[in-house]
Design an enzyme around this catalytic site. Structure first.
Site, PDB file in Angstrom:
ATOM      1  N   VAL A  90       1.168  -1.258  -0.306  1.00  0.00           N
ATOM      2  CA  VAL A  90      -0.468  -0.057  -0.419  1.00  0.00           C
ATOM      3  C   VAL A  90       1.083   1.123  -0.623  1.00  0.00           C
ATOM      4  O   VAL A  90       2.151   1.312   1.120  1.00  0.00           O
ATOM      5  CB  VAL A  90      -1.367   0.348   1.250  1.00  0.00           C
ATOM      6  CG1 VAL A  90      -0.443   0.390   2.363  1.00  0.00           C
ATOM      7  CG2 VAL A  90      -2.151   1.181   1.461  1.00  0.00           C
ATOM      8  N   SER A  91       0.802   2.696  -0.794  1.00  0.00           N
ATOM      9  CA  SER A  91       0.689   2.970  -1.009  1.00  0.00           C
ATOM     10  C   SER A  91       0.212   3.925  -0.185  1.00  0.00           C
ATOM     11  O   SER A  91      -0.664   3.531   0.243  1.00  0.00           O
ATOM     12  CB  SER A  91       1.470   4.270  -2.361  1.00  0.00           C
ATOM     13  OG  SER A  91       0.088   4.507  -2.642  1.00  0.00           O
ATOM     14  N   THR A  92       1.244   5.356   0.944  1.00  0.00           N
ATOM     15  CA  THR A  92      -0.240   6.546   1.796  1.00  0.00           C
ATOM     16  C   THR A  92      -1.250   6.858   0.997  1.00  0.00           C
ATOM     17  O   THR A  92      -1.925   7.144   1.400  1.00  0.00           O
ATOM     18  CB  THR A  92       0.589   7.294   2.345  1.00  0.00           C
ATOM     19  OG1 THR A  92       1.984   7.902   0.759  1.00  0.00           O
ATOM     20  CG2 THR A  92       1.768   7.009   3.339  1.00  0.00           C
TER      21      THR A  92
ATOM     22  N   ASP B 136      -2.970   5.270  -1.885  1.00  0.00           N
ATOM     23  CA  ASP B 136      -4.160   4.230  -1.675  1.00  0.00           C
ATOM     24  C   ASP B 136      -4.603   4.125  -0.703  1.00  0.00           C
ATOM     25  O   ASP B 136      -6.174   4.022  -0.284  1.00  0.00           O
ATOM     26  CB  ASP B 136      -3.070   2.985  -2.335  1.00  0.00           C
ATOM     27  CG  ASP B 136      -2.742   2.913  -3.445  1.00  0.00           C
ATOM     28  OD1 ASP B 136      -3.383   3.643  -4.365  1.00  0.00           O
ATOM     29  OD2 ASP B 136      -1.780   1.841  -4.247  1.00  0.00           O
ATOM     30  N   GLN B 137      -4.296   4.316   0.644  1.00  0.00           N
ATOM     31  CA  GLN B 137      -4.516   4.073   1.974  1.00  0.00           C
ATOM     32  C   GLN B 137      -5.496   5.274   2.222  1.00  0.00           C
ATOM     33  O   GLN B 137      -6.622   4.817   2.889  1.00  0.00           O
ATOM     34  CB  GLN B 137      -3.312   3.772   2.716  1.00  0.00           C
ATOM     35  CG  GLN B 137      -4.193   3.036   3.716  1.00  0.00           C
ATOM     36  CD  GLN B 137      -2.962   2.863   4.968  1.00  0.00           C
ATOM     37  OE1 GLN B 137      -1.776   2.868   4.896  1.00  0.00           O
ATOM     38  NE2 GLN B 137      -3.349   2.147   5.945  1.00  0.00           N
TER      39      GLN B 137
END
Length: 542
Positions: free
Chosen positions: A14-16, A18-19
């Protein structure tokens, strides 16, 4: 007779962004994929998690690298992801990873798309979805760029602000937007830089004065000549917005400089007035030319020798003196690069004579090459270090795990306090952001250490292999033209340290298994028994 359950490696990323936007949390991915394995009777070998890491490339994704290493060692039978864009955003990277898995006889599954890579149609469909995923990412990037371009054309800033400015909420805007204001304590530094340059001072002189005065850059570092130059060239200080200075920065870096960037009047206050800005640009343009060489000399070790005081790379320098007959003599040295770019407040010259340094390096290499006894002692020392290298790594890993547990514990305490109405929402949100940044940092470090422990080569290095590499290195180095010799030096020498007496102390050599072609161009050398073995990186100190 029941068959053995399929061992599955779960990969989650997860990238920040996406989250925050879509809720693709690591925890959610892990739960869905774990439930899938339980439902279909598959055994989970391990869960590999890259947290806060972009999928645009494979760099920095230590858990993915550990997964591929374990796949090579036949630790599991299948890789399972929630969605294929968790594995890779680019089709090229996706196909490269899938080819590696196929080579290791490991299948791949995407929970959401449900492809089977064992069949030709499933493999084709997966490749098409990879292309669609890359198109989706590129479309998002294009839309973001379009939005940033639109902001720039309206005179609004994009990205980080330079020294002298910060963003604050705009009380006069009912929509709650922010505005850029001048930070006077930083603006003083900017005005000083422009005034000194306009008065005829050079970049190094300005950097030196700023550092002696205790001033620092936006990130808290000392000033270098490049930092001063960047400020002098930034039209933001003259009230302008510059956009698209570099194109395709992630791939091209400074090679992608755009000759026609967007420059428009900004909505922010200028720190430097027009007259001073124009004078500085005129002076800078007059100085911006490539001077002819003021001295001859081929510096073989520039960037390799390290300053004995600060550890910075040492660069070419020279002094001039007159003989009694009036003849000007150039003396060539290696001097501290930090001193030359940042001034005496950071370091001192610590110069070492060019010829003396190069002679010592070549002589030491020759001594090692000519005496098998010395080389064997070095190899024995390397082998001892290899067998004991896991101990400090394990200790560092345990320390990182402890920090990770403490951060997770702090996160739980803040959440509990918020649920019990002991803390307000804004305080918790601010603190949780800091804790989340720590968690991402600690998890990445844990992954890096685990990967290093996984791929660490502890098997003894063959003395014959090292001797052949060293002899090949020396042969090429002593016969090749200067440019090739310098390239080879930078390929195989990690660093050269100098002691406080300004004498060469150690030379660290590093040989990678991919570099054999530099030394073994003929098929004869490559047929040696030890060359058939898989070679890891070899590092020796002489």
């Amino acid at each position: 007779m029941t068959s053995k359950p399929i061992k599955v490696a779960i990969y989650a990323r997860v990238s920040t962004e996406d989250q925050a936007k879509h809720g693709y949390s690591i925890k959610a991915q892990r739960k869905v994929l774990s439930d899938y394995c339980k439902l279909y009777g598959k055994e989970i070998y391990d869960v590999y998690e890259d947290s806060g890491v972009s999928g645009k490339s494979t760099e920095g994704r230590y858990e993915l690298q550990r997964l591929l290493k374990d796949a090579e060692n036949k630790r599991f039978d299948m890789v399972l992801v929630w969605k294929i864009n968790r594995l890779a955003r680019k089709t090229y990277d996706l196909l490269h990873i899938l080819n590696q898995l196929k080579m290791y006889n490991v299948t791949f599954r995407s929970f959401t798309e449900n492809f089977e890579t064992e069949t030709s149609m499933g493999n084709f469909a997966l490749q098409m979805m990879g292309a669609v995923s890359e198109l989706e990412r590129n479309t998002i990037v294009d839309n973001v760029k379009m939005g940033m371009r639109h902001r720039a054309e309206k005179g609004e800033h994009n990205g980080k602000l330079p020294l002298g400015y910060r963003v604050v909420p705009d009380p006069g805007d009912p929509s709650g937007r922010s505005k850029v204001i001048v930070v006077e304590a930083e603006a003083i530094i900017v005005r000083k830089i422009f005034k000194l340059y306009a008065a005829g001072r050079g970049l190094k002189s300005i950097a030196n004065e700023l550092n002696h005065s205790g001033y620092t850059t936006k990130t808290g570092n000392t000033f270098s000549t490049s930092a001063v130059k960047e400020i002098l060239n930034n039209p933001f200080y003259n009230g302008k917005i510059r956009y698209n200075r570099y194109e395709n920065w992630s791939d091209m870096r400074r090679r992608g400089k755009n000759a026609t960037p967007i420059i428009v009047d900004g909505k922010h206050e200028a720190i430097i007035h027009d007259a001073l800005w124009e004078k500085v640009q005129f002076l800078h343009q007059k100085k911006s030319f490539t001077p002819s060489r003021i001295f001859d000399g081929e510096f073989l070790l520039s960037g390799l020798i390290r300053c004995p005081k600060c550890g910075a790379a040492m660069v070419a320098s020279r002094t001039q003196s007159k003989t009694k007959t009036g003849e000007i003599v150039n003396r060539l040295y290696y001097s501290c690069g930090a001193f030359r770019s940042k001034g005496s407040s950071v370091c001192s010259a610590n110069s070492i004579r060019k010829q003396e340094a190069e002679d010592e390096v070549m002589n030491r290499l020759t001594r090692v090459l000519s005496k098998d006894r010395i080389l064997k002692a070095i190899v024995d020392k390397i082998n001892h270090r290899l067998t004991t290298r896991t101990v400090p790594l394990q200790a560092e890993l345990e320390h990182i795990k402890s920090q990770l547990e403490q951060a997770e514990s702090r996160k739980r305490r803040y959440l509990d306090a918020f649920e019990q109405n002991k803390l307000d929402k804004s305080t918790v949100a601010e603190r949780m952001q800091e804790i989340q940044a720590d968690l991402i940092k600690f998890r990445a470090e844990r992954s890096r250490l685990e990967l290093e422990l996984t791929e660490g080569n502890t098997s003894p290095i063959a003395f014959e292999q090292v001797r052949e590499l060293i002899h090949g290195f020396n042969q090429v180095l002593t016969t090749a033209p200067f440019e090739q010799r310098k390239t080879l030096m930078h390929l195989f020498i990690k660093r050269i340290t100098v002691n406080t007496s300004k004498k060469i102390e150690t030379i660290e050599l590093s040989f990678d298994e991919n570099m054999d072609s530099y030394f073994f161009p003929s098929p004869v050398a490559a047929t040696a028994d030890y060359s058939q073995q898989k070679r890891e990186k070899i590092e020796i100190v002489i």
